[in-house]
Design a protein around this motif. Structure first.
Motif: not given
Length: 436
Positions: A193-194, A385, A420
């Motif tokens: 996600r990052e 996150l 998130v």
């Protein structure tokens, strides 16, 4: 996959021990993926593997010593003593070359940075295997990482007088946009996600292309394609903080308002001796310009204490700069005298104890000014996150103002890894935050 002396299938398990910085973590991820494509399995426990790859760091002497200790620890494992292959990869083979083979007889093979794409063939040869599977050209990411590093270039052309990187990694070379995009896509497909974009000098990305591009163009292209993914850029030298880049960060909600700017020092004379540019006045203006384009941005820097010739007055000026409280995070390192660098032979080398004392004083000053900046976040709402659970079961994650591994974490009451969550910061302890 078969042994060359036996046609029966063999499950070949490879484990990694990774030392050093995030760039080494990214290199390990690529080597793991190439091995999986070639038919190997990845083993988490080195003591249960058929081959153990130690991905070393050799940026400074203490890193080399830590890498050697890890190599000898692996060499002492029962499976390695019984015949499992020990393979040394990364910076040490790149820095010391053929001399290393004569010293480290425990290793069966050496893989410098320039040969890491060949890791599957090297491991197969070390184990006496043939019949490697044909893999795809671009390695796929292994599942499980909520946050992933993606390298956008390698090498460095700066030749700072204290630094070994150009001799270990070679000259600067940007990775093509399509390659970076494919790496990002693979990581996102695997669950990231990052994405943390890293290099020795991220701000120079694209300048060496036949048709020059820029880090701003890269960040914008990725942010606009992967709209549900956070992007964070690390290691931006001061010259790389162009107005174009600042506007690109400000213009994309999924790009972290976070700037990691290694200044190293603020005295113009010391910076010239480091083969760097800048001054206290220029850096103050730089911070002002960053915050004008990206209000509320998080700032990190790194500083070196005890560089050859650093006077008491120059060190006090560095302390005064830190006390101004411009940065949320400050990493401090004592100067490390490295053979092969130009600074090694500079006059007026600072005593080792004095270097350590100066570095500790800077760290204490940084804590005194940075921790109140972290505490000032209490009451703010932030997206966090979710990353996972600590050993005691405590759920944790990171906000956009916290880079992986270096800036602390945010503790949470609820959430699942990869989510998130919107939280309000209820409390802080040093660099850690608590969200509710």
């Amino acid at each position: 996959m078969t042994r060359s002396s036996d046609a029966a299938p063999v499950a070949s398990r490879v484990a990694f021990v990774t030392l050093g910085c995030a760039k080494n973590e990214a290199d390990t991820a690529h080597m793991r993926a190439r091995l999986v494509q070639a038919g190997f399995s990845i083993e988490d426990d080195p003591a249960c593997a058929d081959a153990v790859v130690v991905n070393t760091c050799s940026f400074i002497q203490s890193a080399t010593e830590e890498s050697l200790e890890a190599i000898f620890d692996v060499a002492g494992l029962p499976n390695v003593a019984a015949g499992a292959a020990l393979i040394v990869a990364g910076c040490m083979p790149a820095r010391y070359g053929d001399d290393l083979a004569g010293e480290l007889t425990e290793a069966r093979a050496f893989v410098p940075c320039s040969r890491e794409d060949d890791i599957a063939a090297v491991v197969a040869d070390a184990l006496g295997l043939d019949g490697l599977a044909e893999g795809a050209e671009a390695p796929a990411a292994l599942p499980g990482a909520v946050s992933a590093y993606v390298k956008i270039s390698d090498g460095c052309d700066r030749f700072c007088t204290y630094c070994t990187i150009p001799y270990i990694r070679g000259r600067y070379r940007s990775f093509p946009l399509d390659d970076v995009r494919a790496d990002v896509a693979a990581q996102v497909a695997a669950g990231a996600r990052e994405i943390v974009l890293i290099a020795q000098d991220t701000g120079r990305w694209g300048a060496d292309f036949e048709e020059p591009s820029s880090l701003a163009a890269l960040v914008s292209a990725l942010a606009e394609e992967f709209t549900q993914t956070w992007f964070r850029v690390m290691y931006i030298q001061p010259e790389g903080l162009t107005d174009e880049l600042l506007d690109a960060v400000a213009g994309h909600a999924n790009v972290c308002d976070y700037f990691d700017i290694p200044l190293q020092h603020v005295d113009a004379g010391i910076l010239r001796a480091m083969n760097r540019t800048g001054s206290r006045e220029e850096f103050l203006a730089l911070v002002e310009r960053v915050l004008a384009h990206v209000p509320g941005a998080t700032l990190r820097t790194t500083l070196i204490a005890g560089f050859p010739g650093e006077t008491d007055e120059q060190f006090e000026d560095l302390c005064s700069f830190v006390e101004e409280g411009l940065f949320d995070y400050v990493g401090v390192f004592p100067y490390s005298r490295e053979e092969g660098t130009r600074a090694y032979d500079l006059p007026d080398q600072v005593d080792e104890d004095e270097k350590a004392d100066r570095a500790q004083r800077l760290r204490d000053l940084a804590d005194a000014v940075c921790c109140p900046r972290i505490a000032a976040r209490v009451g703010r709402e932030m997206d966090v996150l979710v990353e996972g659970f600590e050993e005691d079961g405590q759920l944790f994650g990171r906000a956009m103002c916290q880079a992986p591994e270096v800036d602390g974490v945010t503790y949470l009451a609820a959430g699942e890894p990869g989510e998130v969550r919107r939280v309000r910061i209820a409390d802080t302890l040093l660099y850690e935050m608590e969200g509710e």
